[in-house]
Design an enzyme around this catalytic site. Sequence first.
Site, PDB file in Angstrom:
ATOM      1  N   ARG A 109      39.662  68.265 -22.700  1.00  0.00           N
ATOM      2  CA  ARG A 109      40.423  69.333 -23.356  1.00  0.00           C
ATOM      3  C   ARG A 109      41.127  68.807 -24.599  1.00  0.00           C
ATOM      4  O   ARG A 109      41.209  69.488 -25.620  1.00  0.00           O
ATOM      5  CB  ARG A 109      41.428  69.939 -22.364  1.00  0.00           C
ATOM      6  N   LYS A 208      45.736  73.062 -26.451  1.00  0.00           N
ATOM      7  CA  LYS A 208      47.130  72.733 -26.160  1.00  0.00           C
ATOM      8  C   LYS A 208      47.819  72.177 -27.404  1.00  0.00           C
ATOM      9  O   LYS A 208      48.273  71.027 -27.443  1.00  0.00           O
ATOM     10  CB  LYS A 208      47.223  71.775 -24.970  1.00  0.00           C
ATOM     11  N   GLU A 244      48.698  85.450 -20.464  1.00  0.00           N
ATOM     12  CA  GLU A 244      49.233  84.372 -19.622  1.00  0.00           C
ATOM     13  C   GLU A 244      50.744  84.289 -19.760  1.00  0.00           C
ATOM     14  O   GLU A 244      51.339  84.980 -20.604  1.00  0.00           O
ATOM     15  CB  GLU A 244      48.569  83.038 -19.966  1.00  0.00           C
TER      16      GLU A 244
END
Length: 361
Positions: A109, A208, A244
Site C-alpha cells: 500500500r 494513506k 468511511e
Amino acid sequence: MLVLLRHYSRHESDVQTANGASIKAEENDLCNWDGLGFSLTPTDYMYLMKCSKGESAFSQGHLTPYGNIELSPSSGVLNYGQGLLEGLKASRGDDNRIRLFRPEQNALRMQMGAKRMCMPSPTTEQFVGSIKQTALANKRWIPPPGKGSLYIRPLLLGTGPILGVAPSPEYTFLAYASPVGNYFKGPLNFAVEDNVYRAIPGGTGGIKSITNYSPNYKAISRAKAKGFTDVLFLDGATGKNIEEGTACNIFVVKGNTISTPPTKGTILPGITRKSIIEIASWLGYQIEERAIPLEELINADEAFCTGTAITVKPVGSVTYQGQRVEYKTAEGTVSEKLYRTLTGIQTGRIEDNMGWIVEIN
Ligand code: COI
C-alpha cells in the site's frame, strides 16, 4: 550511530549497543498496561532509511534511538505535504509469541501511495525488515497478552529542500512505535457529515497520504463537541453514498449479506477491511463491494467499522440531520463474530491458514 545487537527475555529487556552499554527495564515498570488508550508513549528506538538526491532507491536503513528528526524548512513534506503514513501492530499472544499481521500488505500500500505522490518507496523486503527490527528493538513495550499491542507507524516523507511545487529531491522512511489499547472505547456513535467531504474522485482518498486527515479536524471537533465519537463521510460526487469514518472503513449488515463501499479511489483500501471480507466469506456471508446509499445504512440490521487501529468496532448509532438510528451491538452480532475471528488469528488463538502472520520472536 548505535548498532544494536539484540537479546531479550520475557520479563526483562536487554538492548546491547555497539559500545557495550546496555539498557534494562522490567516490563511491568514501564507502563500502566491496563490504562492504555490510543495515545503516544515514546519507546526506545525508531528505524530510519534515506533515499538521497540523485538516487531512485532507498539504501540500507538502521535503528536509532527514538527522537526528533532534523528537517529543512523547505522540505517537501513541510511545504507541500508530500508524505504517506502506514499503521500496523505487533501483538503478544497467550503463548507469548509476537506476531505481525500481513506487514507486506502495508508495504504494497505504501508503494501504491508513493507512485501517486511521486516518491520512491522502500521495497517490500526493506519495509517488512524495518518493521521487524522496530518491533524487536522495542520488544519491552509490547503489551502483555490481552492488554493491547505495539502500534508501528511507518512514514515516507519528502525531506529534501524544494521551493517550487515539485517532488522533493530527497526522501526519508522512518518507523516508530508506541504501545496502544483501544482507539475508541465503546461502540461508534456517528454523526453523518454532509458539509465536509473526505475525498473526491481523482484525489488521494485511496492512499494513506498524510494530507487526508487534518482537513477533517473541523468536522470531527464539531461532532465530538456534540457527544459523537466520529463522523461518517458521504461521497464527494453525489453526497448520497456512505464512504468511511475518519480512521476506519464501514460495513453494513442486512440478513446474511455484508456490504461495504468499493475501493475505487475515494475509499482507503484497508488491510483489516480486506481481511474481514475474506473472513466473512469463509464464515458463509455474502459480501458485496458496491456504492451504499445512506438509506441502506439507516435500514441495516447492524453496522461495523474496521481499521488497524480500531480492529473491528460495532456502530451503535448513526445521526443524520437530527435523526438518530440505533443498532444492536451486544453479544451474538456479526461484528462480534468477525472481531473474535480476526483477533484470534492475530494473537495465535486461531490457526493462521492464510499465511497472514509473521512471527518475530
Ligand atoms: C490505522 O488504523 O492504522 C490508521 O492509520 C488510522 C490512523 C489514522 C489512526
